[in-house]
Design a protein around this motif. Structure first.
Motif, PDB file in Angstrom:
ATOM      1  N   ILE A  65       0.840  -1.204   0.000  1.00 41.21           N
ATOM      2  CA  ILE A  65       0.000   0.000   0.000  1.00 41.21           C
ATOM      3  C   ILE A  65       0.870   1.247   0.000  1.00 41.21           C
ATOM      4  CG2 ILE A  65      -1.650   1.350   1.361  1.00 41.21           C
ATOM      5  CD1 ILE A  65      -2.852  -1.298   2.306  1.00 41.21           C
ATOM      6  N   ILE A  66       1.893   1.265   0.841  1.00 38.47           N
ATOM      7  CA  ILE A  66       2.801   2.409   0.900  1.00 38.47           C
ATOM      8  C   ILE A  66       3.484   2.603  -0.452  1.00 38.47           C
ATOM      9  CG2 ILE A  66       4.971   3.249   1.894  1.00 38.47           C
ATOM     10  CD1 ILE A  66       4.116   2.041   4.537  1.00 38.47           C
ATOM     11  N   SER A  67       3.938   1.507  -1.054  1.00 38.24           N
ATOM     12  CA  SER A  67       4.599   1.581  -2.357  1.00 38.24           C
ATOM     13  C   SER A  67       3.658   2.125  -3.420  1.00 38.24           C
ATOM     14  CB  SER A  67       5.113   0.194  -2.756  1.00 38.24           C
ATOM     15  OG  SER A  67       5.642   0.212  -4.062  1.00 38.24           O
ATOM     16  N   PHE A  68       2.416   1.639  -3.411  1.00 41.25           N
ATOM     17  CA  PHE A  68       1.431   2.069  -4.395  1.00 41.25           C
ATOM     18  C   PHE A  68       1.137   3.558  -4.243  1.00 41.25           C
ATOM     19  CE2 PHE A  68      -2.230   2.207  -7.006  1.00 41.25           C
ATOM     20  CZ  PHE A  68      -2.305   1.033  -7.731  1.00 41.25           C
ATOM     21  N   LEU A  69       0.897   4.005  -3.008  1.00 40.39           N
ATOM     22  CA  LEU A  69       0.612   5.420  -2.761  1.00 40.39           C
ATOM     23  C   LEU A  69       1.789   6.302  -3.150  1.00 40.39           C
ATOM     24  CD1 LEU A  69      -1.215   5.214   0.705  1.00 40.39           C
ATOM     25  CD2 LEU A  69      -2.256   5.709  -1.508  1.00 40.39           C
ATOM     26  N   SER A  70       2.999   5.830  -2.876  1.00 42.79           N
ATOM     27  CA  SER A  70       4.204   6.587  -3.221  1.00 42.79           C
ATOM     28  C   SER A  70       4.320   6.753  -4.730  1.00 42.79           C
ATOM     29  CB  SER A  70       5.455   5.886  -2.678  1.00 42.79           C
ATOM     30  OG  SER A  70       5.417   5.808  -1.278  1.00 42.79           O
ATOM     31  N   ARG A  71       4.034   5.696  -5.473  1.00 46.68           N
ATOM     32  CA  ARG A  71       4.107   5.760  -6.931  1.00 46.68           C
ATOM     33  C   ARG A  71       3.053   6.679  -7.516  1.00 46.68           C
ATOM     34  NH1 ARG A  71       4.363  -0.434  -8.778  1.00 46.68           N
ATOM     35  NH2 ARG A  71       4.434   0.507 -10.871  1.00 46.68           N
ATOM     36  N   LEU A  72       1.978   6.907  -6.762  1.00 48.78           N
ATOM     37  CA  LEU A  72       0.944   7.852  -7.197  1.00 48.78           C
ATOM     38  C   LEU A  72       1.254   9.285  -6.769  1.00 48.78           C
ATOM     39  CD1 LEU A  72      -2.322   5.804  -6.502  1.00 48.78           C
ATOM     40  CD2 LEU A  72      -1.268   6.290  -8.713  1.00 48.78           C
ATOM     41  N   GLY A  73       2.390   9.461  -6.107  1.00 51.15           N
ATOM     42  CA  GLY A  73       2.818  10.808  -5.717  1.00 51.15           C
ATOM     43  C   GLY A  73       2.210  11.326  -4.432  1.00 51.15           C
ATOM     44  N   ILE A  74       1.707  10.434  -3.568  1.00 56.31           N
ATOM     45  CA  ILE A  74       1.134  10.849  -2.286  1.00 56.31           C
ATOM     46  C   ILE A  74       2.268  11.075  -1.289  1.00 56.31           C
ATOM     47  CG2 ILE A  74      -0.522  10.294  -0.469  1.00 56.31           C
ATOM     48  CD1 ILE A  74      -1.706  10.557  -3.309  1.00 56.31           C
ATOM     49  N   LYS A  75       2.442  12.312  -0.846  1.00 55.20           N
ATOM     50  CA  LYS A  75       3.571  12.649   0.024  1.00 55.20           C
ATOM     51  C   LYS A  75       3.490  11.980   1.387  1.00 55.20           C
ATOM     52  CE  LYS A  75       4.359  17.141  -2.177  1.00 55.20           C
ATOM     53  NZ  LYS A  75       4.411  18.624  -1.977  1.00 55.20           N
ATOM     54  N   GLN A  76       2.284  11.773   1.890  1.00 60.09           N
ATOM     55  CA  GLN A  76       2.118  11.182   3.224  1.00 60.09           C
ATOM     56  C   GLN A  76       2.015   9.658   3.170  1.00 60.09           C
ATOM     57  OE1 GLN A  76      -0.010  13.284   1.701  1.00 60.09           O
ATOM     58  NE2 GLN A  76      -0.729  14.913   3.057  1.00 60.09           N
ATOM     59  N   ALA A  77       2.488   9.055   2.073  1.00 61.45           N
ATOM     60  CA  ALA A  77       2.297   7.616   1.861  1.00 61.45           C
ATOM     61  C   ALA A  77       2.800   6.764   3.027  1.00 61.45           C
ATOM     62  CB  ALA A  77       2.996   7.182   0.569  1.00 61.45           C
ATOM     63  N   GLU A  78       3.983   7.028   3.532  1.00 60.10           N
ATOM     64  CA  GLU A  78       4.570   6.196   4.587  1.00 60.10           C
ATOM     65  C   GLU A  78       3.814   6.313   5.898  1.00 60.10           C
ATOM     66  OE1 GLU A  78       8.705   6.879   5.072  1.00 60.10           O
ATOM     67  OE2 GLU A  78       9.235   6.313   3.007  1.00 60.10           O
ATOM     68  N   HIS A  79       3.092   7.410   6.078  1.00 60.70           N
ATOM     69  CA  HIS A  79       2.367   7.635   7.338  1.00 60.70           C
ATOM     70  C   HIS A  79       0.862   7.777   7.080  1.00 60.70           C
ATOM     71  CE1 HIS A  79       6.367   8.344   8.988  1.00 60.70           C
ATOM     72  NE2 HIS A  79       6.569   9.249   8.034  1.00 60.70           N
ATOM     73  N   TYR A  80       0.364   7.064   6.090  1.00 60.46           N
ATOM     74  CA  TYR A  80      -1.030   7.243   5.699  1.00 60.46           C
ATOM     75  C   TYR A  80      -2.008   6.914   6.828  1.00 60.46           C
ATOM     76  CZ  TYR A  80      -1.967   2.203   5.166  1.00 60.46           C
ATOM     77  OH  TYR A  80      -2.156   0.867   5.405  1.00 60.46           O
ATOM     78  N   LYS A  81      -1.619   6.027   7.735  1.00 61.25           N
ATOM     79  CA  LYS A  81      -2.523   5.637   8.815  1.00 61.25           C
ATOM     80  C   LYS A  81      -2.825   6.784   9.781  1.00 61.25           C
ATOM     81  CE  LYS A  81      -2.059   0.628   9.076  1.00 61.25           C
ATOM     82  NZ  LYS A  81      -1.871  -0.530   9.971  1.00 61.25           N
ATOM     83  N   THR A  82      -1.890   7.726   9.887  1.00 64.98           N
ATOM     84  CA  THR A  82      -2.096   8.875  10.777  1.00 64.98           C
ATOM     85  C   THR A  82      -2.286  10.180  10.010  1.00 64.98           C
ATOM     86  OG1 THR A  82       0.314   9.108  10.977  1.00 64.98           O
ATOM     87  CG2 THR A  82      -0.820   7.856  12.699  1.00 64.98           C
ATOM     88  N   ALA A  83      -1.709  10.264   8.807  1.00 66.88           N
ATOM     89  CA  ALA A  83      -1.765  11.520   8.052  1.00 66.88           C
ATOM     90  C   ALA A  83      -3.004  11.645   7.185  1.00 66.88           C
ATOM     91  CB  ALA A  83      -0.512  11.663   7.181  1.00 66.88           C
ATOM     92  N   LEU A  84      -3.585  10.510   6.799  1.00 67.81           N
ATOM     93  CA  LEU A  84      -4.739  10.525   5.905  1.00 67.81           C
ATOM     94  C   LEU A  84      -5.915   9.793   6.543  1.00 67.81           C
ATOM     95  CD1 LEU A  84      -2.860   9.565   2.603  1.00 67.81           C
ATOM     96  CD2 LEU A  84      -3.602  11.861   3.270  1.00 67.81           C
ATOM     97  N   ILE A  85      -7.123  10.177   6.163  1.00 68.15           N
ATOM     98  CA  ILE A  85      -8.313   9.473   6.651  1.00 68.15           C
ATOM     99  C   ILE A  85      -8.341   8.087   6.019  1.00 68.15           C
ATOM    100  CG2 ILE A  85     -10.839   9.480   6.691  1.00 68.15           C
ATOM    101  CD1 ILE A  85     -10.695  12.536   6.527  1.00 68.15           C
TER     102      ILE A  85
END
Length: 266
Positions: A65-85
């Motif tokens: 999931i982190i890899s996928f979000l990172s490839r989509l350019g999501i800056k908070q990918a590594e911390h999505y559990k706390t940074a994103l809903i």
């Protein structure tokens, strides 16, 4: 034997287009379901990208999931559990669950395929989409509270700021009604009573309809608040214009008295 499938639904700051997904992941088979994109990685692994900025991962690991979000350019990918809903749900596939069963932690069913995964993903996406709007409206409720606390001090010059606030409320309502699709059941449910039961149970468990009703109530409240404040400003503007007219008439009377009564005596 149980087969566990984890659904992870994550807010993304911007809507991802089909072209972007095909460019970034050329091996993925994409199709459209309910104005959303469904991408198949394998038979039991798929992604569901909604039109309102939410992506659902089905059967992905945390690292994937982190890899996928990172490839989509999501800056908070590594911390999505706390940074994103985000929201997750576990599905247990077992042949003994011939009818879908849902509680607050798990979905139990005897089959999993693209249609089942898409229905679950759609409901979870709507839930996360609602939470995004709920937080956005909370901020506007705070603005409305501040507005009411200073309502007696509102001036005519505040009209532009008030109109901007009213415009933002109208946009929120438009996005909710036109993007979350909470009042219409998905078309793919028409010919499958069990899929319809799955969606209805999940919708009830996630409280989609009641949460949507609360959002509509808050928007109505905000709309009424803005209208009340606007009416007050318009009234003050009318009173100001009335006083200007009164003073102009008074000045005109004074000049007339001077011109026709006092000046001839000088």
């Amino acid at each position: 034997m149980n087969k566990n499938i984890l659904f992870v639904c994550v807010e993304i700051p911007n809507t991802v287009s089909k072209r972007e997904l095909e460019s970034e992941f050329p091996g993925m088979v994409l199709s459209r379901i309910e104005n959303s994109l469904v991408g198949e990685i394998t038979n039991d692994k798929l992604i569901f990208v909604s039109s309102f900025g939410v992506i659902t991962f089905c059967n992905f690991s945390f690292e994937e999931i982190i890899s996928f979000l990172s490839r989509l350019g999501i800056k908070q990918a590594e911390h999505y559990k706390t940074a994103l809903i985000n929201q997750d749900y576990m599905m247990i596939v077992n042949e003994e669950y011939t009818k879908p069963q849902i509680d607050e932690n798990t979905i139990k069913y005897d089959r999993f395929n693209k249609s089942v995964g898409s229905i679950i993903s759609l409901a979870l996406s709507q839930s996360v989409g609602l939470e995004i709007k709920e937080l956005s409206l909370e901020k506007k409720m705070d603005e409305s509270k501040t507005l009411y606390e200073k309502i007696e001090q509102l001036k005519v010059k505040d009209r532009a700021k008030l109109m901007k606030f009213a415009s933002s409320i109208a946009k929120e309502r438009f996005h909710i009604l036109n993007q979350l699709y909470l009042l219409d059941k998905p078309d793919i449910l028409w010919d499958d009573p069990e899929l319809e039961s799955l969606y209805n149970q999940l919708s009830l468990q996630l409280e989609l309809k009641s949460r949507f009703d609360v959002i509509e109530y808050k928007i109505s409240y905000l709309k009424e608040s803005v209208e009340f404040a606007t009416d007050m400003i318009n009234q003050k503007s009318s009173e100001f214009l009335e006083w200007i007219i009164i003073w102009l008439i008074a000045v005109e009377i004074v000049f007339s008295i001077y011109e026709y009564m006092i000046k001839p005596l000088l």
